[in-house]
Design an enzyme around this catalytic site. Structure first.
Site, PDB file in Angstrom:
ATOM      1  N   LYS A 114      47.346  33.764  37.061  1.00  0.00           N
ATOM      2  CA  LYS A 114      47.260  34.285  38.366  1.00  0.00           C
ATOM      3  C   LYS A 114      46.689  33.755  39.572  1.00  0.00           C
ATOM      4  O   LYS A 114      47.047  34.013  40.797  1.00  0.00           O
ATOM      5  CB  LYS A 114      46.810  35.815  38.269  1.00  0.00           C
ATOM      6  CG  LYS A 114      47.578  36.917  37.460  1.00  0.00           C
ATOM      7  CD  LYS A 114      47.090  38.199  37.665  1.00  0.00           C
ATOM      8  CE  LYS A 114      45.499  38.502  36.786  1.00  0.00           C
ATOM      9  NZ  LYS A 114      45.798  38.219  35.294  1.00  0.00           N
ATOM     10  N   TYR A 146      40.587  36.603  41.146  1.00  0.00           N
ATOM     11  CA  TYR A 146      40.356  35.185  40.650  1.00  0.00           C
ATOM     12  C   TYR A 146      39.524  34.198  41.603  1.00  0.00           C
ATOM     13  O   TYR A 146      38.212  33.773  41.101  1.00  0.00           O
ATOM     14  CB  TYR A 146      41.204  34.333  39.945  1.00  0.00           C
ATOM     15  CG  TYR A 146      42.062  35.045  38.699  1.00  0.00           C
ATOM     16  CD1 TYR A 146      41.191  35.668  37.948  1.00  0.00           C
ATOM     17  CD2 TYR A 146      43.201  34.271  38.381  1.00  0.00           C
ATOM     18  CE1 TYR A 146      41.921  36.172  36.698  1.00  0.00           C
ATOM     19  CE2 TYR A 146      43.675  34.855  37.135  1.00  0.00           C
ATOM     20  CZ  TYR A 146      43.052  35.812  36.333  1.00  0.00           C
ATOM     21  OH  TYR A 146      43.758  35.922  35.123  1.00  0.00           O
TER      22      TYR A 146
END
Length: 189
Positions: A114, A146
């Site tokens: 991701k 993230y």
């Protein structure tokens, strides 16, 4: 090996349990942190704590002084804004709690694909990112938890002087009871 003390965060997951098992086999003193730690790994020192509760973390980690921290945990929420808030807080709370010990030499954070594709909600929307994926590609112009986790690691490293590494596997296949994102289980079924 006295100076090789690991804290594996997310020890009940596929990555965390594998990392903990490997470190123990290499002779490391290894603590495994989760809300309900995996005590099935021989020689693992379980630590039960909630990463979102700073007081709980301080109590659970009062005597834990790791040289290396392996972060392989995350919590999914309904929106990416919630994912960012919760997942960055978990990293920040942990590293803030460990900071006074001044024992950390390296932090390894596991994120994943991701990083390059964006959050689940962004898949197949708009322009596709560059492929093949490269570490030197810039961040996507979209919210992504993230990135927030990485930023917490970078800030703590600047404050405390440890080195860091970010690991972004495409897919992780392994064994962890109750893990719904395990392609190994899907393939077996």
């Amino acid at each position: 090996m006295e100076d090789k003390i690991a804290l594996v965060v997310g020890v009940t997951g596929i990555t965390g349990s594998s990392v903990a098992d490997s470190l123990i086999k290499k002779g490391w003193k290894t603590y495994g942190l989760s809300r309900n730690p995996n005590i099935s790994i021989e020689s693992l020192i379980p630590v039960a704590a909630n990463l979102l509760d700073e007081a709980d973390l301080q109590k659970a980690l009062a005597e834990v002084k790791p040289s290396h921290v392996y972060l392989s945990t995350w919590m999914r929420h309904a929106t990416e804004a919630e994912n960012i808030k919760v997942n960055s807080s978990m990293v920040k709370n942990l590293l803030n709690t460990l900071s006074p010990h001044k024992s950390i030499r390296h932090v390894a954070l596991v994120t994943g694909l991701k990083h390059y594709l964006g959050p689940f909600d962004d898949y197949a929307k708009g322009a596709s990112p560059l492929t093949p994926f490269r570490e030197d590609h810039p961040r996507l112009d979209t919210p992504n938890f993230y990135y927030a986790q990485e930023d917490e690691v970078y800030a703590a490293a600047a404050r405390d002087g440890f080195t860091w590494s970010i690991h972004r596997p495409h897919t992780v296949i392994g064994k962890a009871v109750g893990n719904l994102m395990n392609k190994g289980t899907t393939l077996a079924v």
